[in-house]
Design an enzyme around this catalytic site. Structure first.
Site, mmCIF file in Angstrom:
data_model
loop_
_atom_site.group_PDB
_atom_site.id
_atom_site.type_symbol
_atom_site.label_atom_id
_atom_site.label_comp_id
_atom_site.label_asym_id
_atom_site.label_seq_id
_atom_site.Cartn_x
_atom_site.Cartn_y
_atom_site.Cartn_z
ATOM 1 N N LYS A 155 0.946 -2.514 -0.878
ATOM 2 C CA LYS A 155 0.305 -3.533 -0.583
ATOM 3 C C LYS A 155 -0.721 -3.935 -1.512
ATOM 4 O O LYS A 155 -1.458 -3.583 -1.363
ATOM 5 C CB LYS A 155 -0.113 -3.726 0.858
ATOM 6 C CG LYS A 155 0.811 -4.075 1.960
ATOM 7 C CD LYS A 155 0.241 -4.068 3.451
ATOM 8 C CE LYS A 155 -0.310 -5.339 3.556
ATOM 9 N NZ LYS A 155 0.936 -6.414 4.023
HETATM 10 N N1 PMP Z 1 7.038 -6.703 4.272
HETATM 11 C C1 PMP Z 1 5.865 -7.505 3.877
HETATM 12 C C2 PMP Z 1 6.132 -8.188 2.423
HETATM 13 C C3 PMP Z 1 4.728 -7.423 4.448
HETATM 14 O O1 PMP Z 1 3.726 -8.178 3.730
HETATM 15 C C4 PMP Z 1 4.600 -6.789 5.663
HETATM 16 C C5 PMP Z 1 3.123 -6.879 6.187
HETATM 17 N N2 PMP Z 1 2.335 -5.835 5.915
HETATM 18 C C6 PMP Z 1 5.677 -6.180 6.005
HETATM 19 C C7 PMP Z 1 6.541 -6.147 5.196
HETATM 20 C C8 PMP Z 1 5.479 -5.276 7.331
HETATM 21 O O2 PMP Z 1 4.668 -4.329 7.011
HETATM 22 P P1 PMP Z 1 3.785 -3.653 8.286
HETATM 23 O O3 PMP Z 1 4.816 -3.158 9.167
HETATM 24 O O4 PMP Z 1 3.288 -2.342 7.621
HETATM 25 O O5 PMP Z 1 2.655 -4.622 8.661
#
Ligand code: PMP
Length: 306
Positions: A155
């Site tokens: 991220k």
């Molecule tokens: N894909 C993207 C591009 C995201 O931004 C997110 C949100 N963080 C997710 C998937 C889901 O990730 P997570 O379950 O770790 O929040």
């Protein structure tokens, strides 16, 4: 608590309005930040606030810092106790969304490794009103960013230029959200959530070499589904499988579990929320508040023992 909520900025708790960054920072000029979005859930019966999968979010933050070559000015693990202190100081006693960011401070160019600053903040973020009824998605003409150009599995703020373009297009075209294909034309994910589909009794999700974020909710949903005896497959997914699916949902820490009821105007299954989707959504909501799946170590109590 009265007045402005507090934010942790470089280890200090400061009023919201004082947590500022310099306009000349590489974070501001080049989008050089990495972050986590996670949620905490209030369990009224226990009078307790639980942060969901805190350790996994801290681990991914450390991984994001490593991949972007941020100097280890601080240990991401140190942010856990600081977050819990912050939630207590702000007397948070309702579900909230938490943001933890590390960013390149100072006034260097985009190859510098520091100084690294960070902040932790929380705010109330209600559940999407589409949680019960589902969302209508469009396959975007924007392609999910490629691991040959940017690191989709972590991220970093700059990745979200890609997400923004896709979501904007979908909203402008009258849909609720986008689904992005990857550089190989296979299904990647949504702008802010991973995607799951049910076909022939299997729960299918793109594998982690499909240009997706290594989502923590994805991991949670796989565990919940397997725990419920559902056959889960991680593999490449074709675009046309989206139209052929019996059920679909997207999942993420912020999005939680959102049914997808149509793609490009084609109904998913009968065009309403599928029964497996509904049961997995219920399982997720009871796991995050601690009403089930206690043994998994997913919950960090905020007030317990204080
Ligand atoms: N894909 C993207 C591009 C995201 O931004 C997110 C949100 N963080 C997710 C998937 C889901 O990730 P997570 O379950 O770790 O929040």
């Amino acid at each position: 608590m009265s007045g402005q909520p507090l934010i942790v900025h470089n280890g200090e708790r400061v009023p919201y309005g004082q947590a500022t960054a310099h306009v000349m920072s590489p974070a501001m000029r080049y989008g050089l930040n990495v972050f986590e979005g996670l949620r905490a859930y209030w369990n009224a019966g226990e009078n307790e606030l639980y942060v969901f999968r805190l350790q996994e979010h801290l681990d991914r933050l450390a991984q994001s810092m490593k991949l972007l070559r941020f100097a280890p000015d601080f240990d991401a693990a140190a942010l856990g106790p600081q977050l819990l202190d912050l939630l207590r100081a702000n007397e948070v006693k309702e579900a909230c969304h938490i943001r933890m960011s590390a960013y390149l401070d100072g006034d260097g160019e985009h190859h510098v490794t520091g100084p690294v600053s960070y902040f932790i903040a929380s705010k109330v973020r209600p559940r999407s009103e589409k949680t019960a009824t589902g969302i209508r998605c469009a396959v975007s003409s924007w392609v999910r960013l490629s691991d040959t150009a940017m690191p989709p599995r972590i991220k970093c703020g700059a990745n979200y230029v890609n997400a923004r373009l896709a979501r904007f297009q979908a909203l402008h075209d009258g849909y609720d959200d986008a689904l992005l294909l990857n550089e190989h034309g296979k299904v990647g994910e949504g702008p802010g959530a991973c995607v799951f589909l049910m076909r022939h009794g299997q729960l299918i999700t793109p594998d982690i070499t499909s240009g997706i974020l290594e989502s923590i909710t994805r991991d949670t949903m796989i565990a919940l589904a397997r725990g419920a005896g559902i056959d889960v497959v991680e593999r490449k997914v074709d675009r046309t499988e989206l139209y052929a699916a019996d059920e679909m949902f997207v999942a993420g820490s912020a999005a939680e579990v959102l049914p997808v009821v149509s793609v490009d105007g084609v109904d998913v299954g009968a065009g309403d929320v599928g029964s497996v989707t509904k049961s997995l959504q219920d399982a997720y909501f009871s796991a995050v508040t601690g009403d089930s799946h206690r043994g998994k170590g997913w919950l960090t109590p905020v007030y317990g023992g204080t």
